[in-house]
Design a protein around this motif. Structure first.
Motif, PDB file in Angstrom:
ATOM      1  N   THR A  79       0.837  -1.207   0.000  1.00  8.16           N
ATOM      2  CA  THR A  79       0.000   0.000   0.000  1.00  8.16           C
ATOM      3  C   THR A  79       0.867   1.251   0.000  1.00  8.16           C
ATOM      4  OG1 THR A  79      -1.824  -1.126   1.117  1.00  8.16           O
ATOM      5  CG2 THR A  79      -1.760   1.276   1.276  1.00  8.16           C
ATOM      6  N   PHE A  80       1.924   1.243   0.786  1.00 15.81           N
ATOM      7  CA  PHE A  80       2.840   2.394   0.805  1.00 15.81           C
ATOM      8  C   PHE A  80       3.462   2.617  -0.568  1.00 15.81           C
ATOM      9  CE2 PHE A  80       7.299   3.769   1.118  1.00 15.81           C
ATOM     10  CZ  PHE A  80       7.117   5.055   1.596  1.00 15.81           C
ATOM     11  N   LEU A  81       3.961   1.558  -1.193  1.00 17.43           N
ATOM     12  CA  LEU A  81       4.571   1.707  -2.520  1.00 17.43           C
ATOM     13  C   LEU A  81       3.563   2.278  -3.505  1.00 17.43           C
ATOM     14  CD1 LEU A  81       6.551  -1.674  -2.738  1.00 17.43           C
ATOM     15  CD2 LEU A  81       7.456   0.582  -2.146  1.00 17.43           C
ATOM     16  N   VAL A  88      16.598  -2.044   8.592  1.00 13.50           N
ATOM     17  CA  VAL A  88      16.187  -1.927   7.194  1.00 13.50           C
ATOM     18  C   VAL A  88      16.478  -0.521   6.686  1.00 13.50           C
ATOM     19  CG1 VAL A  88      14.216  -1.939   5.611  1.00 13.50           C
ATOM     20  CG2 VAL A  88      14.423  -3.722   7.362  1.00 13.50           C
ATOM     21  N   GLU A  89      16.096   0.481   7.448  1.00 17.16           N
ATOM     22  CA  GLU A  89      16.342   1.868   7.050  1.00 17.16           C
ATOM     23  C   GLU A  89      17.831   2.112   6.846  1.00 17.16           C
ATOM     24  OE1 GLU A  89      15.814   6.430   8.803  1.00 17.16           O
ATOM     25  OE2 GLU A  89      15.062   4.714   9.946  1.00 17.16           O
ATOM     26  N   SER A 103       7.298  -8.413  10.025  1.00 13.26           N
ATOM     27  CA  SER A 103       8.707  -8.015  10.074  1.00 13.26           C
ATOM     28  C   SER A 103       8.837  -6.497  10.134  1.00 13.26           C
ATOM     29  CB  SER A 103       9.434  -8.546   8.833  1.00 13.26           C
ATOM     30  OG  SER A 103       9.045  -7.800   7.683  1.00 13.26           O
ATOM     31  N   GLY A 104      10.073  -6.028  10.214  1.00 13.24           N
ATOM     32  CA  GLY A 104      10.337  -4.593  10.210  1.00 13.24           C
ATOM     33  C   GLY A 104      10.483  -3.999   8.824  1.00 13.24           C
ATOM     34  N   THR A 105      10.226  -4.802   7.791  1.00 12.55           N
ATOM     35  CA  THR A 105      10.490  -4.343   6.426  1.00 12.55           C
ATOM     36  C   THR A 105       9.653  -3.133   6.044  1.00 12.55           C
ATOM     37  OG1 THR A 105      11.142  -6.578   5.754  1.00 12.55           O
ATOM     38  CG2 THR A 105      10.546  -5.036   4.008  1.00 12.55           C
ATOM     39  N   ALA A 106       8.350  -3.193   6.227  1.00 12.45           N
ATOM     40  CA  ALA A 106       7.479  -2.092   5.787  1.00 12.45           C
ATOM     41  C   ALA A 106       7.857  -0.786   6.477  1.00 12.45           C
ATOM     42  CB  ALA A 106       6.015  -2.435   6.044  1.00 12.45           C
ATOM     43  N   ALA A 160      10.444   4.549   6.211  1.00  6.16           N
ATOM     44  CA  ALA A 160      11.364   5.537   6.778  1.00  6.16           C
ATOM     45  C   ALA A 160      12.452   5.929   5.784  1.00  6.16           C
ATOM     46  CB  ALA A 160      11.995   4.984   8.052  1.00  6.16           C
ATOM     47  N   ALA A 161      12.947   4.948   5.011  1.00  8.05           N
ATOM     48  CA  ALA A 161      14.092   5.204   4.144  1.00  8.05           C
ATOM     49  C   ALA A 161      13.726   5.913   2.845  1.00  8.05           C
ATOM     50  CB  ALA A 161      14.801   3.889   3.822  1.00  8.05           C
ATOM     51  N   VAL A 162      12.571   5.579   2.275  1.00  7.65           N
ATOM     52  CA  VAL A 162      12.224   6.103   0.945  1.00  7.65           C
ATOM     53  C   VAL A 162      12.240   7.627   0.887  1.00  7.65           C
ATOM     54  CG1 VAL A 162      10.288   6.364  -0.667  1.00  7.65           C
ATOM     55  CG2 VAL A 162      11.060   4.086   0.010  1.00  7.65           C
ATOM     56  N   PRO A 163      11.570   8.352   1.792  1.00  5.16           N
ATOM     57  CA  PRO A 163      11.619   9.816   1.678  1.00  5.16           C
ATOM     58  C   PRO A 163      13.013  10.389   1.874  1.00  5.16           C
ATOM     59  CG  PRO A 163      10.478   9.143   3.682  1.00  5.16           C
ATOM     60  CD  PRO A 163      10.657   7.912   2.862  1.00  5.16           C
ATOM     61  N   LEU A 164      13.841   9.746   2.678  1.00  2.00           N
ATOM     62  CA  LEU A 164      15.210  10.222   2.872  1.00  2.00           C
ATOM     63  C   LEU A 164      16.033  10.010   1.600  1.00  2.00           C
ATOM     64  CD1 LEU A 164      15.872   8.901   6.494  1.00  2.00           C
ATOM     65  CD2 LEU A 164      15.266  11.224   5.795  1.00  2.00           C
ATOM     66  N   LEU A 165      15.833   8.887   0.940  1.00  2.00           N
ATOM     67  CA  LEU A 165      16.531   8.637  -0.327  1.00  2.00           C
ATOM     68  C   LEU A 165      16.059   9.607  -1.403  1.00  2.00           C
ATOM     69  CD1 LEU A 165      16.468   4.741  -0.195  1.00  2.00           C
ATOM     70  CD2 LEU A 165      18.533   6.162  -0.201  1.00  2.00           C
ATOM     71  N   GLN A 166      14.760   9.874  -1.435  1.00  2.00           N
ATOM     72  CA  GLN A 166      14.248  10.848  -2.397  1.00  2.00           C
ATOM     73  C   GLN A 166      14.820  12.242  -2.125  1.00  2.00           C
ATOM     74  OE1 GLN A 166      10.085   9.978  -1.635  1.00  2.00           O
ATOM     75  NE2 GLN A 166       9.840   9.092  -3.683  1.00  2.00           N
ATOM     76  N   ALA A 167      14.920  12.607  -0.865  1.00  2.00           N
ATOM     77  CA  ALA A 167      15.487  13.908  -0.516  1.00  2.00           C
ATOM     78  C   ALA A 167      16.954  13.998  -0.920  1.00  2.00           C
ATOM     79  CB  ALA A 167      15.338  14.160   0.982  1.00  2.00           C
ATOM     80  N   ALA A 168      17.623  12.838  -0.966  1.00  2.00           N
ATOM     81  CA  ALA A 168      19.028  12.805  -1.392  1.00  2.00           C
ATOM     82  C   ALA A 168      19.166  12.761  -2.909  1.00  2.00           C
ATOM     83  CB  ALA A 168      19.725  11.602  -0.768  1.00  2.00           C
ATOM     84  N   GLY A 169      18.038  12.782  -3.621  1.00  2.00           N
ATOM     85  CA  GLY A 169      18.063  12.844  -5.077  1.00  2.00           C
ATOM     86  C   GLY A 169      17.905  11.524  -5.795  1.00  2.00           C
ATOM     87  N   PHE A 170      17.611  10.453  -5.064  1.00  2.00           N
ATOM     88  CA  PHE A 170      17.464   9.148  -5.706  1.00  2.00           C
ATOM     89  C   PHE A 170      16.068   8.980  -6.301  1.00  2.00           C
ATOM     90  CE2 PHE A 170      21.082   8.049  -2.969  1.00  2.00           C
ATOM     91  CZ  PHE A 170      21.852   7.312  -3.852  1.00  2.00           C
ATOM     92  N   GLU A 171      16.028   8.269  -7.421  1.00  2.00           N
ATOM     93  CA  GLU A 171      14.778   7.814  -8.025  1.00  2.00           C
ATOM     94  C   GLU A 171      14.751   6.293  -7.989  1.00  2.00           C
ATOM     95  OE1 GLU A 171      14.099   9.376 -11.892  1.00  2.00           O
ATOM     96  OE2 GLU A 171      14.268  11.476 -11.260  1.00  2.00           O
ATOM     97  N   PHE A 172      13.537   5.733  -7.917  1.00  2.00           N
ATOM     98  CA  PHE A 172      13.365   4.292  -7.857  1.00  2.00           C
ATOM     99  C   PHE A 172      12.919   3.777  -9.225  1.00  2.00           C
ATOM    100  CE2 PHE A 172      12.795   6.012  -3.632  1.00  2.00           C
ATOM    101  CZ  PHE A 172      13.594   5.176  -2.866  1.00  2.00           C
TER     102      PHE A 172
END
Length: 243
Positions: free
Chosen positions: A65-67, A192-193, A214-217, A222-234
């Motif tokens: 759902t988050f993705l 995971v983060e 698990s702790g995956t979700a 937590a990690a996705v917005p930080l990676l996006q802020a660092a300029g990463f695209e998925f």
């Protein structure tokens, strides 16, 4: 389900006796296994395994759902056991363009021509068993979706180089990872983060979508917005040049 047409065609074209030889390599990184993709951009790929079996047929709906809500594309490596236990959910995922469906094997065995073991799990024991581990699930997915796959990840992500060669000759590339994202869904959310924040351009992260407790979700969220802020695209792995 009748998983015969594509297998029979391949069996008539490939000589499995060519792979009846002793391998020299065994592990997660052997000749022919790809762990990254080539890019000049700040792009990374999230990949999620659905392993299936008595303890692996769950569905991490919070994660998916988050993705979907954030529009984060991902590549899903799906095992036949999980598909058969979650057919309706599998078809929903397969029909969602956000997700790329790839092959995670039939029995979730390490891929070996001589029965080598990984994580206490015996591997396939012959070229014939390697063929079946790949192609039985291929035919299951093909019959359900009408689509072929070209990427494979084994149960445990262990291989020998002869099995990899056979997979390549069946039209598959073997995809592992350079980021161990959740260690078989055993990491805490913080772990995971932290793992995902170690991404570099071209990284492939291995995570799981079949362990909702698990702790995956939480770690991914937590990690996705930080990676996006660092300029990463998925990105998905479709059409990427793997290395």
């Amino acid at each position: 389900m009748h998983k015969v047409k594509f297998k029979e065609q391949l069996e008539s074209e490939i000589d499995l006796t060519l792979y009846e030889r002793e391998p020299n390599e065994w592990g997660e990184i052997v000749t022919g296994v790809k762990t990254r993709f080539v890019t000049d951009e700040k792009e990374i790929a999230l990949t999620f395994d659905a392993c299936g079996g008595d303890f692996g047929n769950g569905y991490d709906e919070t994660l998916i759902t988050f993705l979907r809500e954030e529009g984060i594309p991902a590549t899903l490596f799906v095992n036949e056991r999980w598909i058969l236990d979650n057919e309706e959910t599998f078809l929903e995922l397969a029909n969602d363009r956000l997700f790329q469906i790839e092959n995670h094997g039939t029995t979730h065995a390490p891929l070996s021509v001589d029965g080598a073991e990984a994580c206490g799990i015996p591997g396939t024991n012959s070229a014939e068993e390697v063929f079946a581990e790949i192609m039985d699930n291929h035919d299951t997915i093909k019959e359900l979706t009408g689509r072929d796959m070209k990427l494979f990840r084994s149960g445990t992500a262990f291989y020998d180089e002869v099995a990899v060669e056979l997979a390549n000759d069946l039209g598959y590339e073997i995809v592992n990872f350079d980021i161990l994202g959740d260690a078989g869904a055993t990491y805490s959310a913080a772990e995971v983060e932290r793992a995902l924040l170690g991404a570099e351009a071209g990284s492939i992260a291995l995570l799981h979508m079949n362990q909702p407790n698990s702790g995956t979700a939480d770690g991914v969220q937590a990690a996705v917005p930080l990676l996006q802020a660092a300029g990463f695209e998925f990105v998905q792995l479709a059409d990427q040049k793997l290395e």
